[in-house]
Design a protein around this motif. Structure first.
Motif, short mmCIF file in Angstrom:
data_model
loop_
_atom_site.label_atom_id
_atom_site.label_comp_id
_atom_site.label_asym_id
_atom_site.label_seq_id
_atom_site.Cartn_x
_atom_site.Cartn_y
_atom_site.Cartn_z
N UNK A 330 -10.66 -0.51 -13.23
CA UNK A 330 -10.77 -1.39 -12.06
C UNK A 330 -9.48 -2.16 -11.84
N UNK A 331 -8.95 -2.74 -12.91
CA UNK A 331 -7.73 -3.54 -12.80
C UNK A 331 -6.54 -2.69 -12.37
N UNK A 332 -6.40 -1.51 -12.96
CA UNK A 332 -5.27 -0.65 -12.62
C UNK A 332 -5.35 -0.20 -11.17
N UNK A 333 -6.55 0.14 -10.71
CA UNK A 333 -6.72 0.55 -9.33
C UNK A 333 -6.36 -0.57 -8.37
N UNK A 334 -6.84 -1.78 -8.67
CA UNK A 334 -6.53 -2.93 -7.81
C UNK A 334 -5.02 -3.17 -7.77
N UNK A 335 -4.40 -3.16 -8.93
CA UNK A 335 -2.96 -3.42 -9.00
C UNK A 335 -2.18 -2.35 -8.24
N UNK A 336 -2.59 -1.09 -8.39
CA UNK A 336 -1.86 0.01 -7.75
C UNK A 336 -2.02 -0.03 -6.23
N UNK A 337 -3.26 -0.18 -5.76
CA UNK A 337 -3.49 -0.16 -4.32
C UNK A 337 -2.83 -1.35 -3.64
N UNK A 338 -3.03 -2.55 -4.18
CA UNK A 338 -2.40 -3.72 -3.56
C UNK A 338 -0.88 -3.66 -3.70
N UNK A 339 -0.42 -3.08 -4.79
CA UNK A 339 1.03 -2.93 -4.97
C UNK A 339 1.63 -2.01 -3.92
N UNK A 340 0.93 -0.93 -3.59
CA UNK A 340 1.39 -0.02 -2.54
C UNK A 340 1.32 -0.72 -1.18
N UNK A 341 0.23 -1.42 -0.94
CA UNK A 341 0.06 -2.11 0.34
C UNK A 341 1.14 -3.14 0.58
N UNK A 342 1.55 -3.83 -0.46
CA UNK A 342 2.54 -4.91 -0.33
C UNK A 342 3.97 -4.43 -0.54
N UNK A 343 4.15 -3.14 -0.76
CA UNK A 343 5.49 -2.60 -0.94
C UNK A 343 6.11 -2.91 -2.28
N UNK A 344 5.28 -3.27 -3.26
CA UNK A 344 5.79 -3.59 -4.59
C UNK A 344 5.75 -2.39 -5.53
N UNK A 345 5.04 -1.32 -5.12
CA UNK A 345 4.95 -0.12 -5.93
C UNK A 345 5.24 1.08 -5.04
N UNK A 346 5.70 2.15 -5.64
CA UNK A 346 6.07 3.35 -4.90
C UNK A 346 4.86 3.93 -4.17
N UNK A 347 5.06 4.28 -2.91
CA UNK A 347 4.01 4.87 -2.09
C UNK A 347 4.16 6.39 -2.14
N UNK A 348 3.64 6.99 -3.20
CA UNK A 348 3.79 8.43 -3.42
C UNK A 348 2.99 9.26 -2.41
N UNK A 349 1.98 8.64 -1.80
CA UNK A 349 1.10 9.39 -0.92
C UNK A 349 1.45 9.24 0.57
N UNK A 350 2.42 8.39 0.89
CA UNK A 350 2.76 8.17 2.29
C UNK A 350 1.68 7.44 3.05
N UNK A 351 1.06 6.48 2.41
CA UNK A 351 -0.08 5.76 3.01
C UNK A 351 0.36 4.59 3.90
N UNK A 352 1.53 4.04 3.64
CA UNK A 352 1.96 2.83 4.34
C UNK A 352 2.64 3.18 5.66
N UNK A 353 2.24 2.49 6.73
CA UNK A 353 2.82 2.71 8.06
C UNK A 353 3.46 1.41 8.53
N UNK A 354 4.72 1.47 8.90
CA UNK A 354 5.44 0.28 9.36
C UNK A 354 5.09 -0.04 10.82
N UNK A 355 4.96 -1.31 11.10
CA UNK A 355 4.65 -1.76 12.46
C UNK A 355 5.92 -1.95 13.25
N UNK A 356 6.92 -2.57 12.65
CA UNK A 356 8.17 -2.86 13.38
C UNK A 356 9.34 -2.10 12.78
#
Length: 356
Positions: A330-356
């Motif tokens: 649970x902890x690792x999943x939370x850390x990884x997903x929020x890390x990707x969302x916030x740009x603190x961890x590598x987005x290996x899956x191409x999930x993040x989309x920039x607005x500006x």
């Protein structure tokens, strides 16, 4: 941009809320996005306007027959101050799956994503940057044609509103107490369990209230036919870690195809963890618990991301999960997903989309 939207900025901007005291979904930004639909004309008149009340005819079909749908995602700022969204394409996909079920006209992927980007860009200063906060994005569609005949509407309104939010649960990621629902059902095959509509949530409120009276945060739903197999936890997808493998209910039309659910499954598989999308009987879960084989239970969803379960009550049986503590998966999943969302961890899956 492929689409052009008119913009009317507010002349009376609101004060930004204190990020230290943010609740969930109680405060709203200065602007909203609106888009009309009329049979024969399609989606048209996209516009950003000051946030405020909508004017609807009392006979609008949404009021009488519940023809509507909604979605939910979040906007964040990365370490460079750039605004990002997490997997908005999946929200569009789910929107149109819901729309087909609810006789609502589909909306083009680029149109919906550009609408979301446009209003988020206008109100990007509302994105809180304190840990655990975000800008919640709520797109929704309602039937607006005034008519009391039971039939699909010929007119609709698509809207996007924004709300700066803190953690969904006040206790944060602290493990929750869950009550297994025995009397009521959430969905059956052929129904609307897979669709993101208000009726699913309204019909679940009574069970949630009963759970609260028993001292529990939420309910675990069983299947609607045999009341035997575990399905969802409240409005979230449920995961069970048993013998170092992860089990979650399959997508068979009765549960929501969660975007966080899909993200979790992809991450677990990339870590080499076995994930089984299969039916799990509540009686078997109890048996595995008695044998000491249940290591973690957690729920997933956009609002809370990962919500660990510390206690589960089924009939007279009480399961204490992982000593009431957050488990390592649970902890690792939370850390990884929020890390990707916030740009603190590598987005290996191409999930993040920039607005500006």
């Amino acid at each position: 941009m492929k689409y052009q939207f008119s913009v009317t900025k507010t002349t009376n901007p609101k004060a930004k809320p204190d990020p230290d005291t943010l609740g969930f979904g109680a405060q709203f930004t200065d602007h909203m996005f609106l888009l009309d639909y009329k049979e024969g004309k399609g989606w048209h008149n996209g516009r950003i306007v000051p946030y405020g009340p909508l004017e609807l005819d009392p006979a609008a079909l949404v009021f009488h027959y519940g023809q509507e749908m909604f979605e939910g995602l979040k906007a964040y700022k990365d370490p460079n101050g750039k605004v990002v969204l997490f997997r908005p394409d999946k929200n569009v996909e789910r929107t149109n799956n819901t729309n087909r079920r609810m006789c609502i006209p589909e909306i083009e992927k680029d149109l919906m994503i550009e609408a979301i980007k446009a209003v988020v860009e206008i109100d990007k200063d509302w994105i809180p940057e304190k840990e655990g906060t975000a800008l919640y994005v709520r797109p929704f569609i309602i039937a607006t044609e005034p008519c009391l005949s039971v039939r699909p509407s010929k007119e609709f309104l698509f809207a996007v509103i924004l709300s700066p939010v803190g953690p969904y649960y006040k206790e944060g990621m602290a493990p929750t107490k869950i009550y297994v629902e025995q009397d009521f059902i959430r969905a059956v095959k052929g129904g609307t369990g897979f669709a993101k509509i208000g009726g699913n949530y309204a019909g679940a409120l009574l069970s949630q209230e009963v759970a609260h009276e028993e001292g529990y945060s939420q309910v675990l739903w069983l299947d609607g036919v045999e009341k035997k197999y575990v399905e969802e936890i409240g409005t979230s997808n449920a995961f069970f870690v048993i013998d170092n493998e992860v089990i979650t209910a399959p997508l068979e039309g009765t549960i929501l195809p969660g975007i966080t659910r899909d993200s979790v499954i992809n991450l677990l598989k990339s870590w080499g963890v076995t994930v089984r999308e299969e039916r799990l009987a509540i009686a078997d879960l109890w048996k595995y618990y008695e044998q000491g084989r249940v290591q973690e239970i957690f729920a997933t969803g956009t609002a809370a991301v990962i919500s660990p379960v510390g206690e589960l009550k089924w009939l007279d049986h009480v399961m204490n999960i992982n000593n009431g503590e957050i488990g390592p998966i649970s902890q690792r999943l939370y850390d990884e997903i929020t890390g990707i969302q916030l740009g603190k961890m590598e987005d290996k899956f191409g999930w993040v989309v920039h607005v500006d």
